[in-house]
Enzyme design. Structure first.
Site, PDB file in Angstrom:
ATOM      1  N   ASP A 191       0.800  -1.231   0.110  1.00  0.00           N
ATOM      2  CA  ASP A 191       0.056  -0.103  -0.112  1.00  0.00           C
ATOM      3  C   ASP A 191       0.743   1.339  -0.118  1.00  0.00           C
ATOM      4  O   ASP A 191       1.922   1.399   0.861  1.00  0.00           O
ATOM      5  CB  ASP A 191      -0.763   0.126   1.158  1.00  0.00           C
ATOM      6  CG  ASP A 191      -1.859   1.175   1.215  1.00  0.00           C
ATOM      7  OD1 ASP A 191      -3.047   0.875   1.105  1.00  0.00           O
ATOM      8  OD2 ASP A 191      -1.569   2.146   1.612  1.00  0.00           O
ATOM      9  N   ASN A 199      -2.632  12.970  -3.168  1.00  0.00           N
ATOM     10  CA  ASN A 199      -3.607  13.530  -4.047  1.00  0.00           C
ATOM     11  C   ASN A 199      -4.031  14.809  -3.832  1.00  0.00           C
ATOM     12  O   ASN A 199      -4.209  15.689  -4.576  1.00  0.00           O
ATOM     13  CB  ASN A 199      -4.725  12.336  -3.922  1.00  0.00           C
ATOM     14  CG  ASN A 199      -4.820  11.409  -4.959  1.00  0.00           C
ATOM     15  OD1 ASN A 199      -4.377  11.558  -6.098  1.00  0.00           O
ATOM     16  ND2 ASN A 199      -5.264  10.189  -4.303  1.00  0.00           N
ATOM     17  N   HIS A 204      -5.280  14.724  -8.545  1.00  0.00           N
ATOM     18  CA  HIS A 204      -5.358  13.139  -8.908  1.00  0.00           C
ATOM     19  C   HIS A 204      -4.793  12.964 -10.067  1.00  0.00           C
ATOM     20  O   HIS A 204      -4.318  11.670 -10.268  1.00  0.00           O
ATOM     21  CB  HIS A 204      -7.037  13.188  -9.095  1.00  0.00           C
ATOM     22  CG  HIS A 204      -7.622  12.471  -8.156  1.00  0.00           C
ATOM     23  ND1 HIS A 204      -8.014  13.266  -7.048  1.00  0.00           N
ATOM     24  CD2 HIS A 204      -7.940  11.181  -7.996  1.00  0.00           C
ATOM     25  CE1 HIS A 204      -8.724  12.201  -6.047  1.00  0.00           C
ATOM     26  NE2 HIS A 204      -8.634  10.701  -6.778  1.00  0.00           N
ATOM     27  N   ASP A 208      -2.534   9.631 -10.141  1.00  0.00           N
ATOM     28  CA  ASP A 208      -2.829   8.503 -11.293  1.00  0.00           C
ATOM     29  C   ASP A 208      -1.375   8.096 -11.820  1.00  0.00           C
ATOM     30  O   ASP A 208      -0.975   6.948 -11.933  1.00  0.00           O
ATOM     31  CB  ASP A 208      -3.760   9.048 -12.336  1.00  0.00           C
ATOM     32  CG  ASP A 208      -5.107   8.994 -11.738  1.00  0.00           C
ATOM     33  OD1 ASP A 208      -5.410   8.293 -10.620  1.00  0.00           O
ATOM     34  OD2 ASP A 208      -6.040   9.232 -12.735  1.00  0.00           O
ATOM     35  N   GLU A 235      -5.085   2.280  -3.887  1.00  0.00           N
ATOM     36  CA  GLU A 235      -3.600   2.529  -4.280  1.00  0.00           C
ATOM     37  C   GLU A 235      -2.989   1.310  -3.486  1.00  0.00           C
ATOM     38  O   GLU A 235      -1.954   1.245  -2.916  1.00  0.00           O
ATOM     39  CB  GLU A 235      -3.126   3.648  -3.392  1.00  0.00           C
ATOM     40  CG  GLU A 235      -4.186   4.241  -2.336  1.00  0.00           C
ATOM     41  CD  GLU A 235      -3.821   3.517  -0.840  1.00  0.00           C
ATOM     42  OE1 GLU A 235      -4.432   2.479  -0.676  1.00  0.00           O
ATOM     43  OE2 GLU A 235      -2.509   4.001  -0.286  1.00  0.00           O
TER      44      GLU A 235
HETATM   45  P1  GH3 Z   1      -1.782   5.315   4.726  1.00  0.00           P
HETATM   46  O1  GH3 Z   1      -0.152   5.664   4.348  1.00  0.00           O
HETATM   47  O2  GH3 Z   1      -2.386   4.688   5.818  1.00  0.00           O
HETATM   48  O3  GH3 Z   1      -1.985   4.130   3.532  1.00  0.00           O
HETATM   49  O4  GH3 Z   1      -2.472   6.601   4.046  1.00  0.00           O
HETATM   50  P2  GH3 Z   1      -3.205   6.796   2.731  1.00  0.00           P
HETATM   51  O5  GH3 Z   1      -3.529   8.320   2.710  1.00  0.00           O
HETATM   52  O6  GH3 Z   1      -2.515   6.273   1.433  1.00  0.00           O
HETATM   53  O7  GH3 Z   1      -4.405   5.905   2.723  1.00  0.00           O
HETATM   54  P3  GH3 Z   1      -6.008   5.972   2.613  1.00  0.00           P
HETATM   55  O8  GH3 Z   1      -6.622   4.698   2.531  1.00  0.00           O
HETATM   56  O9  GH3 Z   1      -6.625   7.023   3.653  1.00  0.00           O
HETATM   57  O10 GH3 Z   1      -6.042   6.786   1.209  1.00  0.00           O
HETATM   58  C1  GH3 Z   1      -6.057   6.080  -0.050  1.00  0.00           C
HETATM   59  C2  GH3 Z   1      -5.966   7.122  -1.193  1.00  0.00           C
HETATM   60  O11 GH3 Z   1      -5.728   6.543  -2.376  1.00  0.00           O
HETATM   61  C3  GH3 Z   1      -7.489   7.889  -1.301  1.00  0.00           C
HETATM   62  C4  GH3 Z   1      -7.831   7.667  -2.785  1.00  0.00           C
HETATM   63  O12 GH3 Z   1      -8.058   8.961  -2.981  1.00  0.00           O
HETATM   64  C5  GH3 Z   1      -6.469   7.486  -3.373  1.00  0.00           C
HETATM   65  N1  GH3 Z   1      -6.780   6.539  -4.633  1.00  0.00           N
HETATM   66  C6  GH3 Z   1      -7.288   5.553  -4.634  1.00  0.00           C
HETATM   67  N2  GH3 Z   1      -7.424   5.067  -5.843  1.00  0.00           N
HETATM   68  C7  GH3 Z   1      -6.869   6.209  -6.610  1.00  0.00           C
HETATM   69  C8  GH3 Z   1      -6.669   6.355  -8.012  1.00  0.00           C
HETATM   70  O13 GH3 Z   1      -7.047   5.453  -8.917  1.00  0.00           O
HETATM   71  N3  GH3 Z   1      -6.249   7.298  -8.434  1.00  0.00           N
HETATM   72  C9  GH3 Z   1      -5.992   8.256  -7.376  1.00  0.00           C
HETATM   73  N4  GH3 Z   1      -5.204   9.593  -7.821  1.00  0.00           N
HETATM   74  N5  GH3 Z   1      -6.012   8.228  -6.102  1.00  0.00           N
HETATM   75  C10 GH3 Z   1      -6.487   7.188  -5.899  1.00  0.00           C
HETATM   76 MG    MG Z   2      -2.110   4.145   1.381  1.00  0.00          MG
HETATM   77 MG    MG Z   3      -5.058   1.994   1.300  1.00  0.00          MG
END
Ligand code: GH3
Ligand code: MG
Ligand code: MG
Ligand code: MG
Length: 316
Positions: A191, A199, A204, A208, A235
Site C-alpha cells: 500500500d 492526491n 488526482h 494517477d 492504491e
Molecule cells: P496510509 O499511509 O495509511 O496508506 O495513508 P493513505 O493516505 O495512503 O491511505 P488512505 O486509504 O486514507 O488513502 C488512499 C487514497 O488513495 C485515497 C484515494 O483517493 C486514493 N486513491 C485510490 N485510488 C486512486 C486512483 O485510482 N487514483 C488516485 N489518484 N488516487 C486514488
Molecule cells: Mg495508502
Molecule cells: Mg489503502
C-alpha cells in the site's frame, strides 16, 4: 479469379480456356494430368504450395491418376479443402458421379461443355466461395476481438497490471497447484504511504501517474513467469509468488520497497520526502493452512503492522 483447368484432352482444355476467357476469367492455369495438377498446387513434387486458386475444373477420366483420386487428395489437405472443384464428366463417367461427390467435388458439368452452363456454374461456385471467404474473415475478426476483450477484461485500465478479477483467478489456480504439489506460496500486500495527502497536494492526475509508476516498478521487480502483480484496490497492490517461501518473499518485498523509494517521486507530506510503500508478507504451504482467505488475511494484517510501525517498511 484464378482457375486451374485439368484435362488430358487438348481440345477439351482449349475449349474450356476459350469459354472462360470469353466470360472474363483470364487468370487460367492448365494441367494435362492429375499428377501435374497436384504439382502445380505443390501437393506433389517440390514446388511451393500454391493455395491461391478460386476454383478447379477437373476431368474425371485421365491416364494415370483419375480426377476423383486427385480431388480426394486436394480435399484432404486443410490448406486446399476450401477450393471448390467442379468435375467435368464425359458420359462414360456418369457411373462415377457418386464417387466424385464423395471425394469432395462441389459440382459437376457434362461434356461436351456448353458455354452458358459452364459460365453459370463457375459463377455460382465462385460466389459461394467468396461468401465463405468473407464469413471466415468475419469469424477470424470476431475471434481476435474476443481475445482482445478477454485480455482487456483482466487488466487494470489505469496501470496496465492485472486487475482484481485476474488476481482472484490466478490466486485460486496457484493455491490449488500449491496444494497439489505441497509447495510454498507467498503473498505480498502493498500500500502506498500517505497517498491521500499526495492526491490532496499534487492533484488526482499526478496521483494517477504516481500509481502507474509504482505499478510498473513492481512489474519490473518480479522475475518468474508465474509471479503476478495485481492492483488489488485503489492504491493497494497484491503480488502472488508461487513456489516462494517466507525468506524469499521477504527478500523480494524488501527489494521492492527499496526500488519504490529510489523512484524518488517527490512527496512533501511524506516523512521521507518521497513516495514510499508499506508491505505485508505472508507465506506458507497450503497443507498447513486452512484456507486461501487466511493467507490473504495474514498478509493484510502484516501490512497493517507495517503501517502502525511507521510505514516505508516490510512486515511479516
Ligand atoms: P496510509 O499511509 O495509511 O496508506 O495513508 P493513505 O493516505 O495512503 O491511505 P488512505 O486509504 O486514507 O488513502 C488512499 C487514497 O488513495 C485515497 C484515494 O483517493 C486514493 N486513491 C485510490 N485510488 C486512486 C486512483 O485510482 N487514483 C488516485 N489518484 N488516487 C486514488
Ligand atoms: Mg495508502
Ligand atoms: Mg489503502
Ligand atoms: Mg479425360
Amino acid at each position: 479469379m484464378r482457375i486451374l483447368i485439368v484435362d488430358d484432352s487438348d481440345t477439351a482444355r482449349m475449349l474450356l480456356q476459350t469459354i472462360l476467357q470469353q466470360a472474363g476469367y483470364t487468370n487460367l492455369v492448365t494441367a494435362r494430368v492429375a499428377r501435374e495438377a497436384l504439382e502445380v498446387l505443390g501437393l506433389r513434387g517440390d514446388r511451393p504450395r500454391d493455395v491461391d486458386f478460386d476454383c478447379i475444373l477437373m476431368d474425371i477420366n485421365m491416364p494415370g491418376m483419375d480426377g476423383i483420386e486427385a480431388t480426394r487428395i486436394i480435399k484432404e489437405d486443410p490448406d486446399f479443402k476450401d477450393i471448390p472443384v467442379i468435375m467435368v464428366t464425359a458420359s462414360e463417367d456418369e457411373a462415377n458421379l457418386e464417387k466424385a461427390f464423395e471425394s469432395g467435388a462441389t459440382d459437376y458439368i457434362n461434356k461436351p461443355v456448353r458455354q452458358i452452363e459452364l459460365t453459370a456454374r463457375i459463377g455460382s461456385v465462385l460466389r459461394l466461395k467468396h461468401e465463405m471467404d468473407m464469413r471466415k474473415s468475419r469469424e477470424r475478426e470476431l475471434e481476435n476481438l474476443t481475445r482482445t476483450f478477454q485480455e482487456l477484461s483482466n487488466l487494470d485500465g489505469l496501470t496496465g497490471v492485472a486487475n482484481r478479477r485476474r488476481f482472484d483467478d490466478v490466486y485460486d489456480r496457484e493455491w490449488r497447484s500449491a496444494r497439489r504439489d505441497n509447495a510454498d506460496i507467498s503473498l505480498l500486500m502493498l500500500d502506498i504511504d500517505f497517498f491521500k495527502a499526495y492526491n490532496d497536494r499534487y492533484g488526482h492526475l499526478k496521483g494517477d501517474a504516481c500509481l502507474t509508476r509504482v505499478a510498473q516498478c513492481l512489474n519490473k521487480e518480479i522475475k518468474r513467469p508465474r509471479d503476478l502483480v495485481a492492483r488489488y484496490g485503489g492504491e493497494e497492490f497484491a503480488l502472488i509468488l508461487p513456489e516462494t517461501d517466507l525468506d524469499g518473499a521477504h527478500r523480494i518485498a524488501e527489494s521492492i520497497r527499496q526500488r519504490v523509494l529510489e523512484l524518488n517521486i517527490e512527496h512533501a507530506d511524506s516523512e521521507t520526502g518521497v513516495v514510499t510503500v508499506s508491505v505485508g508478507v505472508a507465506s506458507g504451504k497450503p497443507s498447513g493452512m486452512p484456507s486461501p482467505a487466511d493467507l490473504l488475511a495474514s498478509s493484510d494484517k502484516a501490512l497493517y503492522r507495517a503501517k502502525l510501525e511507521g510505514r516505508n517498511r516490510v512486515c511479516l
